[in-house]
Design a protein around this motif. Structure first.
Motif, PDB file in Angstrom:
ATOM      1  N   GLU A   1      -4.545  -5.151   0.654  1.00 51.75           N
ATOM      2  CA  GLU A   1      -5.334  -3.925   0.601  1.00 51.75           C
ATOM      3  C   GLU A   1      -5.746  -3.408   1.987  1.00 51.75           C
ATOM      4  O   GLU A   1      -6.906  -3.094   2.239  1.00 51.75           O
TER       5      GLU A   1
ATOM      6  N   LEU B   1       0.814  -1.204   0.000  1.00 54.35           N
ATOM      7  CA  LEU B   1       0.000   0.000   0.000  1.00 54.35           C
ATOM      8  C   LEU B   1       0.849   1.256   0.000  1.00 54.35           C
ATOM      9  O   LEU B   1       1.999   1.231   0.432  1.00 54.35           O
TER      10      LEU B   1
ATOM     11  N   LEU C   1      -6.081   1.165  -4.094  1.00 51.18           N
ATOM     12  CA  LEU C   1      -5.244   0.232  -3.360  1.00 51.18           C
ATOM     13  C   LEU C   1      -5.178  -1.068  -4.153  1.00 51.18           C
ATOM     14  O   LEU C   1      -6.148  -1.817  -4.219  1.00 51.18           O
TER      15      LEU C   1
END
Length: 332
Positions: free
Chosen positions: A190, A173, A185
């Motif tokens: 995520e 990220l 993302l």
């Protein structure tokens, strides 16, 4: 002419009375002119509100997962160095249910590598790491979770701003300063920690503690009032779900904006929590923290690792090859 003795005595007594009376009056005048102490208007700084009084210090940590004995490895090799005593409520619950807890510490054994530890592990717990994971370690952890191993990452405000960078390719990220929550993302999991910390100004709470309740996912099951100190907010995208969210009226230190913030998330075999203090013996039984710890323990032992499905960590030959390169952490 000779002075009258009686007159002299009377004059002396009059002078004494005047002097004594004046001295007695001074404290009275002074006390009337002394201002009263100022009263503070900020309830979070009142002595009576210095500690959270959310729940009695009792309770028990229960695990519901009916899992065969598993091995949980706790990271003590990337700067965080948690001890068994500092997370005793979690360790004790796991051990009492037949599981093994080990600590990865390359300082104690120079030959040890993270990927070697992952080969024998079923779950990996890292608490506020301060040193970056190498490319080989990140690849090993990705292979570990792909094979069914469980990964839990806990944060705190001192490290939350850099945890996304430390885990780099693992969470994949942008760091907390790279953009708003709407930033795309595209990582494997995520989920990420955001900068700053959360706090409440409710007069019944400590300034830096927030209440969190379960939202989605197994971590939040049965949690109505977990008490988290200095929690870092988290951001999720894609298939990740918010597991715990703070109460309305929570303030984020970096923006001063009030609202409800995600403080824990999970996706597949990976979970993140924006706090680690709830594991400490002094905080484990505040609010619903013992329920949260039980859920966390269940998550750690509920994976089904399949070593044969684990991809091989990329190798690099020659001098300077990263530690653990070429080792498939999911199996030999």
């Amino acid at each position: 002419m000779q002075a009258n003795p009686l007159r002299l005595v009377g004059t002396f007594l009059l002078v004494v009375v005047v002097v004594v009376g004046a001295a007695a009056a001074v404290p009275l005048v002074t006390s009337q002119q002394t201002p009263a102490p100022a009263q503070l208007d900020n309830p979070q700084f009142q002595p009576d509100n210095a500690l959270i009084d959310d729940a009695p210090q009792d309770g028990s940590i229960e695990m519901e997962a009916d899992a065969e004995p598993k091995t949980i490895v706790v990271d003590a090799g990337h700067g965080a160095a948690p001890s068994a005593e500092s997370i005793d409520p979690l360790v004790s619950a796991l051990v009492a249910n037949g599981h093994t807890v080990e600590f990865f510490d390359p300082q104690a054994d120079r030959r040890a590598t993270l990927n070697d530890s992952l080969r024998e592990a079923d779950a990996f717990l890292t608490i506020a790491p301060t040193r970056r994971y190498s490319d080989a370690e990140l690849a090993g952890l990705a292979a570990f979770t792909d094979a069914g191993g469980r990964l839990v990452v806990l944060s705190d405000p001192a490290s939350s701003g850099g945890l996304s960078g430390l885990l780099g390719g693992l969470l994949g990220l942008p760091t907390a300063s790279s953009g708003p929550t709407t930033t795309h993302l595209s990582s494997q999991y995520e989920m990420a920690f955001r900068s700053g910390y959360l706090y409440e100004t409710d007069s019944e709470r400590n300034y830096a503690a927030v209440s969190a309740a379960g939202a989605n996912g197994s971590l939040g099951d049965g949690v109505e009032n977990a008490v988290l100190r200095d929690a870092a907010p988290v951001v999720v995208g894609g298939n990740a779900t918010v597991a715990l969210a703070s109460a309305d009226g929570t303030t984020r230190s970096t923006t001063r904006r009030d609202g409800s913030y995600a403080v824990a998330a999970q996706q597949g075999n990976v979970a993140i929590v924006g706090d680690s203090d709830f594991l400490a013996p002094d905080d484990a039984y505040r609010g619903d923290n013992e329920v949260l710890i039980g859920n966390l323990a269940d998550f750690l032992v509920s994976g089904e690792k399949s070593p044969e499905d684990a991809p091989t960590t990329p190798t690099r030959s020659g001098p300077g090859a990263p530690s653990g390169a070429g080792t498939p952490p999911g199996g030999a």
